[in-house]
Design an enzyme around this catalytic site. Structure first.
Site, PDB file in Angstrom:
ATOM      1  N   GLU A 100       0.845  -1.184   0.000  1.00 27.55           N
ATOM      2  CA  GLU A 100       0.000   0.000   0.000  1.00 27.55           C
ATOM      3  C   GLU A 100       0.883   1.238   0.000  1.00 27.55           C
ATOM      4  O   GLU A 100       1.946   1.250   0.622  1.00 27.55           O
ATOM      5  CB  GLU A 100      -0.911   0.036   1.227  1.00 27.55           C
ATOM      6  CG  GLU A 100      -2.042  -0.974   1.201  1.00 27.55           C
ATOM      7  CD  GLU A 100      -1.661  -2.286   1.853  1.00 27.55           C
ATOM      8  OE1 GLU A 100      -0.721  -2.294   2.680  1.00 27.55           O
ATOM      9  OE2 GLU A 100      -2.291  -3.314   1.533  1.00 27.55           O
ATOM     10  N   TYR A 152       7.601   2.272  -7.781  1.00 27.90           N
ATOM     11  CA  TYR A 152       6.972   0.955  -7.850  1.00 27.90           C
ATOM     12  C   TYR A 152       6.563   0.605  -9.285  1.00 27.90           C
ATOM     13  O   TYR A 152       6.698  -0.541  -9.718  1.00 27.90           O
ATOM     14  CB  TYR A 152       5.769   0.898  -6.917  1.00 27.90           C
ATOM     15  CG  TYR A 152       6.133   1.088  -5.466  1.00 27.90           C
ATOM     16  CD1 TYR A 152       7.196   0.390  -4.895  1.00 27.90           C
ATOM     17  CD2 TYR A 152       5.427   1.980  -4.660  1.00 27.90           C
ATOM     18  CE1 TYR A 152       7.542   0.568  -3.568  1.00 27.90           C
ATOM     19  CE2 TYR A 152       5.771   2.154  -3.327  1.00 27.90           C
ATOM     20  CZ  TYR A 152       6.835   1.453  -2.787  1.00 27.90           C
ATOM     21  OH  TYR A 152       7.176   1.639  -1.479  1.00 27.90           O
TER      22      TYR A 152
END
Length: 209
Positions: free
Chosen positions: A139, A151
């Site tokens: 998250e 990411y």
């Protein structure tokens, strides 16, 4: 030239880990919490260390400390002549069934934007690969564009949203997923990322050992 090393953390490292946690997150995990991670066979708790020669970045890291989850290769030289290492990054993953849940990824503020986050994320994904896990997930704050970009560079994609997940601000969390960790292409990705990270660190006058 400063040397960068990523390795599993041990009990004696935890006070420095908690200081870095406090600096980066305001203290999300306690000493006891990190100790439980060390005791869990389902966790990999990694630290990123700088072994330098007393440069400005290292001095800043030490000053903050006073105020306030495999390694990447073999050591290539005698490190006894350089100063004591400074912990500048921490990462943790949980192995849950076939999933690697990345719970912590933090780099000291004075060292951000220099490729150290990439190196630590690579090491976590390498650990997931060694554990034969199929997917990775995490998250991230919806406003943290730098982290989201990192990411995405490693193949993570948005899979959902947790509304009001962060209690301090009421901000949403994006749920990111990365599949295919046991496919042959992932091994190629790991090799490519390692080369790119080493090149970036060398351009910043750092060597990854």
């Amino acid at each position: 030239m400063p040397l960068i090393e990523i390795k599993h953390l041990a009990l004696e490292h935890l006070p420095a880990v908690v200081e870095l946690d406090q600096l980066c997150f305001g203290g999300i995990w306690t000493l006891e919490g990190y100790s439980r991670e060390l005791d869990s066979s389902s966790s990999d708790l990694l630290g990123l260390w700088e072994r330098g020669s007393g440069g400005a970045g290292e001095q800043a890291s030490r000053g903050a400390g006073e105020q306030g989850r495999g390694g990447a290769g073999e050591i290539k030289e005698d490190l006894t002549s350089v100063s004591s290492p400074s912990l500048i990054g921490i990462g943790c993953l949980w192995s849950i069934l076939e999933e690697a849940h990345i719970t912590i990824l933090a780099i000291h503020p004075d060292y951000q934007g220099q490729g150290f986050g990439q190196a630590l994320l690579y090491a976590l994904l390498k650990s997931a690969d060694r554990r034969k896990l199929e997917w990775a997930t995490l998250e991230v704050r919806s406003s943290n564009l730098a982290a989201i970009s990192l990411y995405q560079k490693f193949g993570f994609q948005e899979a959902g949203r947790r509304r009001g997940y962060y209690q301090d601000s009421g901000e949403d969390a994006l749920i990111l997923w990365r599949g295919g960790l046991q496919k042959p292409e992932f091994e190629q990705d790991l090799a490519k990322w390692e080369g790119e990270i080493r090149d970036r660190l060398l351009s910043a006058n750092c060597e990854w050992i």
